[in-house]
Design an enzyme around this catalytic site. Structure first.
Site, PDB file in Angstrom:
ATOM      1  N   LYS A   1       3.868 -12.358  -9.697  1.00 16.65           N
ATOM      2  CA  LYS A   1       3.288 -11.088 -10.149  1.00 16.65           C
ATOM      3  C   LYS A   1       3.762  -9.931  -9.267  1.00 16.65           C
ATOM      4  CE  LYS A   1      -0.695 -13.412 -12.166  1.00 16.65           C
ATOM      5  NZ  LYS A   1      -1.984 -14.080 -11.821  1.00 16.65           N
TER       6      LYS A   1
ATOM      7  N   GLY B   1      -4.361  -9.739 -15.781  1.00 17.89           N
ATOM      8  CA  GLY B   1      -5.151  -9.968 -16.994  1.00 17.89           C
ATOM      9  C   GLY B   1      -5.655  -8.662 -17.566  1.00 17.89           C
TER      10      GLY B   1
END
Lengths: 326, 326
Positions: free
Chosen positions: A216, A145
């Site tokens: 990720k 993020g």
């Protein structure tokens, strides 16, 4: 004049739209720009200058954008310089983002994405395609993020060889584990609490089985450590089997439990690990954290907000600045 | 072919030279390059391609470079694309770095510096001069060593408005305070230990009176928060008055003491502060740490090595990549 197309108008897309409405901020950052298309899975608005305030109002009221061209039609028929591909992640097929990104890169548009799917499924192919087309594919928002990771490693410590990256890449799991640590309640009870807070993905196994973290990790391995790995190469263990008793024993010895993702030459793994309570990786709530070992810079440690509409949008905007900063 | 001139051949300069000798790493990062001059305060080597291994050997053996052109003469007579200005910091006059940097910018060469002095004394003037000359002045190495700060804020979270920056910017003070915390010995005893380890500046007041931290804070305020402040605007309190008893009381209540530098709209201050023991800012040894509050990204926290030859050189190299990354 930078022409921007926005594909995907959920939490991230709406966050990006809100920031793009702040003309003073954005003009200072990238100069003149215009949003020429906004699309969600149901509809779109295409115009030489989309009124974002109006688009957000329509989306708010109707839960969707009005009937209009779909994303594929927009890519084929509308001129734009950069696409913001912000559609939801599908980790198995990469779609619909994968097709969107390929078509944009082929037509010579830059792409900024928050969508992990296409990168997990086809990172090498997409990065080669971008290179051949002379455009950029940027993806800061896919990992961590608002926590800087990709640009931090590629730019801030450029020239370093990365020995390992280790950290907490899923805020939902970290929320559950740090609540279990504090309350000594069962996994099931805390999961229910997290669901009530709306921080668990619709498909909860993405979060709690470690799949989102693994996705990720694959992106980090391929884009920052010159690897060529896929999701099936990651040893994955989630947090569903962790008991309050495990926390009891860990805490007695000055440790807690966190879901740690790690990549190095020898390791590609997502698993619950014992972490000393005074270790900086022992973050709480939905925070993300990452420890980078680099050959010149040594250890660098970062904590940041791994999710959230404006936070993830912030990462998308930083990629826009990377392309067009004035 | 990028022509590089190195001014200053102390710890940082030698670290940079060692990295530049790694052709494989550097060619991959910035393409072809050649070091065309290396100078220290006593002498220099000027050549179309300086043999860095030889230069390091001479420096090691004689403690200085051979007689040759001085830096001013090199700037005036030798063609180069980028100067690495790595001479020692003088916080009062900025010299000799200030004159070096001005002359380089005026002649149209980019400048990368690890020298705080020129930026503390004349940041606005130098950044305007760089802009007018169409070249860049980069200075990642001036704050935090290998800990990413400048590029992290300018690039990784580009578009964010920075509300505050707060952190530990001097590794020597942090070493002394974390040793006092652990050993409960007097400031004087731990200072002597730090001196033996060679981690205290020749002019020790730079470190322990908080001046070095304040200089870094001025650089952050001016370059990242659009301020126009100088050293005299910083409220500065050093660590020399801190007693083992103060630690005793703090620790009893779950706190420790750290030298915190802070800048926000209302605050520009370096002072010893109570920090909760479980706060990530409570780092140990010579580490640096920084907490950034940004309007979109929220809080970002970073820990890294604030000093060291290769570590600081790593920051210089990342600035080279910023200019010439291929």
């Amino acid at each position: 004049m930078i022409r921007i197309a926005i594909f995907g108008f959920g939490a991230v897309g709406k966050g990006v739209a809100k920031i793009l409405m702040d003309r003073e901020r954005m003009n200072r950052l990238i100069g003149n720009y215009s949003v020429v298309a906004v699309a969600d899975s149901k509809g779109s608005i295409v115009s030489s200058s989309v009124n974002l305030k109006e688009a957000l109002k329509i989306k708010e009221k109707n839960g969707r954008l009005p009937d209009g061209m779909n994303v594929i039609e927009i890519i084929e028929e509308v001129d734009f310089d950069v696409a913001l591909e912000l559609t939801p992640t599908n980790i198995d097929t990469g779609e619909p983002g994968l097709t969107h990104i390929k078509k944009c890169l082929k037509k010579g548009a830059n792409v900024i994405t928050s969508n992990k799917g296409p990168l997990v499924v086809a990172y090498k192919e997409l990065s080669k395609l971008a290179e051949r087309s002379g455009v950029k594919l940027l993806f800061e928002a896919t990992v961590g993020g608002a926590m800087p990771v990709i640009k931090l490693i590629k730019r801030d410590i450029a020239g370093n060889r990365i020995r390992s990256i280790k950290g907490i890449l899923n805020g939902t799991c970290n929320y559950i584990l740090s609540r279990m640590e504090k309350e000594r309640l069962s996994y099931r009870m805390i999961l229910a609490e997290a669901k009530e807070l709306g921080i668990v993905e619709a498909n909860e196994s993405y979060d709690v089985e470690g799949i989102d973290s693994a996705a990720k990790l694959v992106i980090l391995a391929n884009s920052l450590m010159d690897m060529d790995v896929s999701l099936k190469d990651v040893e994955i263990e989630g947090i569903t089997e962790i008991t309050p008793e495990a926390f009891e024993i860990a805490l007695e010895k000055g440790y807690t439990i966190r879901l740690i993702s790690e990549v190095s030459e020898d390791v590609l793994r997502v698993s619950p690990r014992l972490i000393p309570l005074n270790n900086p990786l022992c973050v709480h709530g939905t925070l993300n954290a990452i420890l980078i070992k680099a050959d010149l810079a040594g250890e660098i440690f970062v904590i940041g907000r791994g999710a959230g509409s404006l936070e993830t949008a912030s990462a998308v905007i930083s990629d826009l600045a990377e392309l067009y900063s004035c």
